[in-house]
Design an enzyme around this catalytic site. Structure first.
Site, PDB file in Angstrom:
ATOM      1  N   ASN A 297      -9.854  -2.883  -3.762  1.00  0.00           N
ATOM      2  CA  ASN A 297      -9.671  -3.579  -2.478  1.00  0.00           C
ATOM      3  C   ASN A 297      -9.937  -2.627  -1.309  1.00  0.00           C
ATOM      4  O   ASN A 297      -9.128  -2.498  -0.378  1.00  0.00           O
ATOM      5  CB  ASN A 297      -8.256  -4.157  -2.392  1.00  0.00           C
TER       6      ASN A 297
ATOM      7  N   HIS B 274       1.021 -10.548   2.113  1.00  0.00           N
ATOM      8  CA  HIS B 274       0.806 -11.252   0.852  1.00  0.00           C
ATOM      9  C   HIS B 274       1.752 -12.436   0.686  1.00  0.00           C
ATOM     10  O   HIS B 274       1.408 -13.415   0.026  1.00  0.00           O
ATOM     11  CB  HIS B 274       1.002 -10.293  -0.324  1.00  0.00           C
TER      12      HIS B 274
END
Length: 367
Positions: free
Chosen positions: A221, A257
């Site tokens: 990521n 998240h």
């Protein structure tokens, strides 16, 4: 970000959710980065100094409405990323990238990434059919040996990450084919080669060969990590403490998240693991024995041990992220006898002082 958190509160369940919050979390990072880039552009106008990275993305003029819409909804990656700067988008639509000139190379690079993405997608499907989270929550799993449980959870996590890797490789293939991924040129023994890795979100060789968790952070990521470093971590410089800056950066990423406890546990794990690894490596590297070990045939054994360590404890770290709900991930942590807490949490108070005493008895590394 506020709207995203309200969305999480309204839609988040105990399962892996595919809802509007997924593209919205990508949008949130894009707009936060864009806001900072405009702010940096105003600083440049006022003659204030900026870092080299900030200079590359700073915007002296804000985008028009249609530029903003084109940037936000760029078709290749508005659903799952990777995120990229508005400056990159403007350079792309302004024909500053040699797309026509490098079309054959561009197509080969895109096809290569597409094939890699399909391979990882297949590997993910095979992996989750072998290593199941439902099995890890069962009594049958608890009745196996502790070593088996650790290796099983580690291999489960490794294949679970292939889900993200496959998505990023496929979207990167799209970005390359569009021509958005232009990243300048580099000199090789065969001459200058055009680079099309500007939207790269995964470094496969570093990820698969990781021997410490910093390798995972460096390879996995990448664009989100770059965002966190440039727009959160470095902007917290006023705190005057790197560990505090890192801690609050991880808190932001956990909040981004979702609101479930598993996200916060996962990023807390990252914090304590990276903290221990950096200090441990810093201490060991001062000894000549450490460097002699890596220069001897024993390095292959050491590599195997460290590779096993990263795979096993990536499982430990990722379990809460997948399960999200406290009662579920705590159940598996109990089945692993809380080994990660035992290994990483006492570092500063127990293991570090003992190691420092041992290191004082060894000759220092000769530079």
């Amino acid at each position: 970000m506020t709207y995203l958190l309200i969305g999480y509160a309204q839609t988040e369940s105990e399962d892996y959710d595919i809802t509007w919050t997924m593209p919205h979390c990508v949008l949130t990072l894009k707009l936060i980065a864009l806001s900072f880039d405009i702010w940096d552009g105003q600083k440049m106008k006022n003659g204030e100094s900026l870092s080299e990275n900030s200079k590359k993305t700073a915007l002296t003029n804000p985008p028009t409405f249609f530029e903003l819409i084109g940037f936000v909804y760029f078709p290749a990656c508005f659903l799952v990323g990777p995120i990229f700067s508005f400056r990159r988008y403007i350079d792309f639509v302004s024909d500053k990238f040699p797309i026509d000139k490098e079309a054959p190379m561009l197509e080969r690079q895109a096809l290569k990434r597409f094939i890699q993405g399909m391979i990882y997608l297949i590997a993910f499907q095979v992996g989750i059919s072998v290593f199941s989270m439902n099995y890890m929550l069962s009594d049958e799993f608890y009745n196996t040996s502790i070593i088996y449980r650790h290796f099983y959870s580690g291999l489960w996590a490794h294949f679970a990450l292939y889900k993200y890797i496959s998505c990023w490789l496929l979207t990167e293939a799209s970005c390359i084919r569009f021509g958005l991924s232009y990243n300048g040129t580099k000199k090789t023994e065969y001459g200058e080669v055009t680079r099309w890795d500007g939207c790269n979100n995964i470094k496969l060789m570093r990820f698969e060969g990781a021997t410490k968790f910093q390798h995972y952070i460096d390879s996995f990521n990448c664009n989100t990590n770059h965002f966190a470093a440039e727009y959160i971590y470095k902007r917290l410089k006023f705190l005057g403490n790197r560990n505090l800056s890192q801690f609050f950066t991880l808190v932001f990423l956990a909040l981004w998240h979702g609101t479930r406890s598993g996200y916060y546990m996962t990023f807390f794990n990252e914090f304590i693991i990276i903290y221990m690894e950096k200090e441990l490596e810093g201490i060991l590297s001062k000894s000549d024995y450490y460097h002699k070990l890596w220069a001897s045939p024993a390095k292959y054994l050491l590599y195997g041990i460290l590779k096993t360590y990263t795979i096993v404890f990536m499982g430990w770290s990722l379990i809460p992220f997948d399960l999200k709900v406290f009662s579920k991930w705590w159940q598996i942590y109990a089945s692993l006898y809380f080994s990660g807490f035992i290994l990483f949490l006492p570092w500063a108070l127990v293991y570090k002082p003992v190691l420092l005493k041992v290191m004082k008895m060894l000759p220092p590394h000769v530079q």
